[in-house]
Motif scaffolding. Sequence first.
Motif, PDB file in Angstrom:
ATOM      1  N   ALA A   1      62.355  66.449   7.381  1.00  0.00           N
ATOM      2  CA  ALA A   1      60.987  66.036   7.732  1.00  0.00           C
ATOM      3  C   ALA A   1      60.961  65.320   9.076  1.00  0.00           C
ATOM      4  N   LEU A   2      62.004  64.554   9.362  1.00  0.00           N
ATOM      5  CA  LEU A   2      62.012  63.855  10.650  1.00  0.00           C
ATOM      6  C   LEU A   2      62.181  64.842  11.805  1.00  0.00           C
ATOM      7  N   ALA A   3      62.861  65.950  11.530  1.00  0.00           N
ATOM      8  CA  ALA A   3      63.051  66.954  12.584  1.00  0.00           C
ATOM      9  C   ALA A   3      61.819  67.843  12.743  1.00  0.00           C
ATOM     10  N   ASN A   4      61.058  67.999  11.662  1.00  0.00           N
ATOM     11  CA  ASN A   4      59.888  68.887  11.734  1.00  0.00           C
ATOM     12  C   ASN A   4      58.838  68.409  10.737  1.00  0.00           C
TER      13      ASN A   4
ATOM     14  N   THR B   1      54.570  55.327  10.579  1.00  0.00           N
ATOM     15  CA  THR B   1      55.301  54.072  10.773  1.00  0.00           C
ATOM     16  C   THR B   1      56.294  54.194  11.929  1.00  0.00           C
ATOM     17  N   LEU B   2      57.005  55.323  11.983  1.00  0.00           N
ATOM     18  CA  LEU B   2      58.049  55.475  13.006  1.00  0.00           C
ATOM     19  C   LEU B   2      57.546  56.127  14.285  1.00  0.00           C
ATOM     20  N   GLU B   3      56.292  56.577  14.276  1.00  0.00           N
ATOM     21  CA  GLU B   3      55.713  57.304  15.411  1.00  0.00           C
ATOM     22  C   GLU B   3      56.622  58.460  15.830  1.00  0.00           C
ATOM     23  N   THR B   4      56.934  59.301  14.867  1.00  0.00           N
ATOM     24  CA  THR B   4      57.832  60.432  15.152  1.00  0.00           C
ATOM     25  C   THR B   4      57.117  61.479  15.999  1.00  0.00           C
ATOM     26  N   SER B   5      57.916  62.356  16.549  1.00  0.00           N
ATOM     27  CA  SER B   5      57.366  63.412  17.403  1.00  0.00           C
ATOM     28  C   SER B   5      56.485  64.357  16.592  1.00  0.00           C
ATOM     29  N   ARG B   6      55.293  64.633  17.118  1.00  0.00           N
ATOM     30  CA  ARG B   6      54.414  65.582  16.423  1.00  0.00           C
ATOM     31  C   ARG B   6      54.977  66.988  16.524  1.00  0.00           C
ATOM     32  N   ARG B   7      55.673  67.232  17.629  1.00  0.00           N
ATOM     33  CA  ARG B   7      56.246  68.568  17.814  1.00  0.00           C
ATOM     34  C   ARG B   7      57.614  68.624  17.146  1.00  0.00           C
ATOM     35  N   PRO B   8      57.918  69.698  16.419  1.00  0.00           N
ATOM     36  CA  PRO B   8      59.263  69.811  15.841  1.00  0.00           C
ATOM     37  C   PRO B   8      60.329  69.670  16.932  1.00  0.00           C
ATOM     38  N   LEU B   9      61.446  69.028  16.592  1.00  0.00           N
ATOM     39  CA  LEU B   9      62.460  68.734  17.603  1.00  0.00           C
ATOM     40  C   LEU B   9      62.995  69.992  18.288  1.00  0.00           C
ATOM     41  N   ASN B  10      63.043  71.097  17.539  1.00  0.00           N
ATOM     42  CA  ASN B  10      63.584  72.312  18.167  1.00  0.00           C
ATOM     43  C   ASN B  10      62.606  72.953  19.145  1.00  0.00           C
ATOM     44  N   ARG B  11      61.404  72.367  19.242  1.00  0.00           N
ATOM     45  CA  ARG B  11      60.464  72.901  20.230  1.00  0.00           C
ATOM     46  C   ARG B  11      60.318  71.973  21.429  1.00  0.00           C
TER      47      ARG B  11
ATOM     48  N   ALA C   1      61.425  70.574  24.927  1.00  0.00           N
ATOM     49  CA  ALA C   1      62.184  71.132  26.056  1.00  0.00           C
ATOM     50  C   ALA C   1      62.978  70.020  26.731  1.00  0.00           C
ATOM     51  N   GLU C   2      63.821  70.410  27.687  1.00  0.00           N
ATOM     52  CA  GLU C   2      64.683  69.417  28.336  1.00  0.00           C
ATOM     53  C   GLU C   2      63.864  68.326  29.010  1.00  0.00           C
ATOM     54  N   GLU C   3      62.722  68.722  29.614  1.00  0.00           N
ATOM     55  CA  GLU C   3      61.927  67.696  30.315  1.00  0.00           C
ATOM     56  C   GLU C   3      61.316  66.674  29.341  1.00  0.00           C
ATOM     57  N   ASP C   4      61.122  67.084  28.059  1.00  0.00           N
ATOM     58  CA  ASP C   4      60.607  66.120  27.067  1.00  0.00           C
ATOM     59  C   ASP C   4      61.697  65.121  26.683  1.00  0.00           C
ATOM     60  N   LEU C   5      62.921  65.611  26.647  1.00  0.00           N
ATOM     61  CA  LEU C   5      64.025  64.782  26.146  1.00  0.00           C
ATOM     62  C   LEU C   5      64.666  63.965  27.265  1.00  0.00           C
TER      63      LEU C   5
END
Length: 350
Positions: A97-100, A319-329, A331-335
């Motif tokens: 769930a944290l990844a997607n 609570t954790l303000e996780t990424s709305r976009r799945p981690l596998n989507r 891109a390098e500029e986001d990370l």
Amino acid sequence: MSYQLPKFRHPELPRNDLGYTKADYEGAISTLCAGCGHDSISGAIVKAVHELSIEPHKIAKLSGIGCSSKTPTYFLGKSHGFNSVHGRMPSVVTGAALANRELLYLGVSGDGDTASIGMGQFAHVARRNLNMVYIVMNNGCYGLTKGQDSATADEGSVSKKGDANPFSSMDLCAAALQFGATFVARSFSGDKTQLVPLIKAAISHRGFALIDVVSPCVTFNNNPGSTKSYEFVRDHMEATGTVDFVPMHKEITTDYQPGFSHEVTMHDGSSIHLYKLSEELDPFDRTSALMTMERHRSAGEILTGLIYMNKGSHDLHETLETSRRPLNRLAEEDLCPGNQVLRNINASLR
Ligand SMILES: Cc1ncc(C[n+]2csc(CCOP(=O)(O)OP(=O)(O)O)c2C)c(N)n1
Ligand code: SF4
């Protein structure tokens, strides 16, 4: 014996808003014992998800080990699935769930899988309010390993081969409430009319939703003297009220319409209507839920229906303000926002 599902389906089977029939949400043919309560719960899951018109690929079903944990093979054959190890389903769901956060996470477990080896994980996933539906197929025994009493076997209950259970039993709904679960319900595998709307409501709830479903094991724990047998449960069920789930944009079509006691709007715009609510229970008040459960338990009754719901639930992603976009989507500029951003952060900390 062949375990092939027939490929032919009647061309006029009812279709949902996506054009899918119920068969599109089924899985492989069940190899559980004929009459096992778990198969009825699988059927209720198929019905609920079909009626909600959820794309099968938007669902991930995860489980631990046990007859109950085998059931994801028998429903949602086109969804993602992960059969983890005994009692470890919650940590695998948490990671996924944290990844997607875009998928619907449906965890399936047994009373052995949850209330013994998996108790620690159960406590923490409830406490963190992970956005998932957690279904326990509760037969009071370890079906897969030949029917030993589990921690939810009631004191004094007698299994097919055993003596009366000498130990106090664990109530998973009460435990989940103590741990901080924001949606708690109990049902019976033999009561689809109650179970299907509860599954739909749990899916629409944002946060941790537990449904503890009493699900008789016909092979090891359905005998006279067992408090998890079909007969005992039918005779001792006491419903908190009737739940009706109304999807977004759908008209209310139920007969109860004029007299309903509560309407709750869910985060996704759908609503649940609670009818004929028992006067002793306020399902939006934790203390009332705990006290009502305890009163019924001491009277030897099984309280079913929606027991508690926190209407203002904030799930782990909020609570954790996780990424709305799945981690596998990402891109390098986001990370990797670049040197200048890093320099600015460092400068702000000097
Ligand atoms: C680490 C580990 N310990 C013990 C077992 C043996 N085992 C397999 S299933 C099970 C309990 C199953 O009971 P439950 O979760 O209630 O599911 P049911 O079969 O009753 O549906 C146990 C103890 C195991 N597979 N792995
Ligand atoms: S052993 Fe019990 S729980 Fe397992 S499939 Fe058979 S009836 Fe169901």
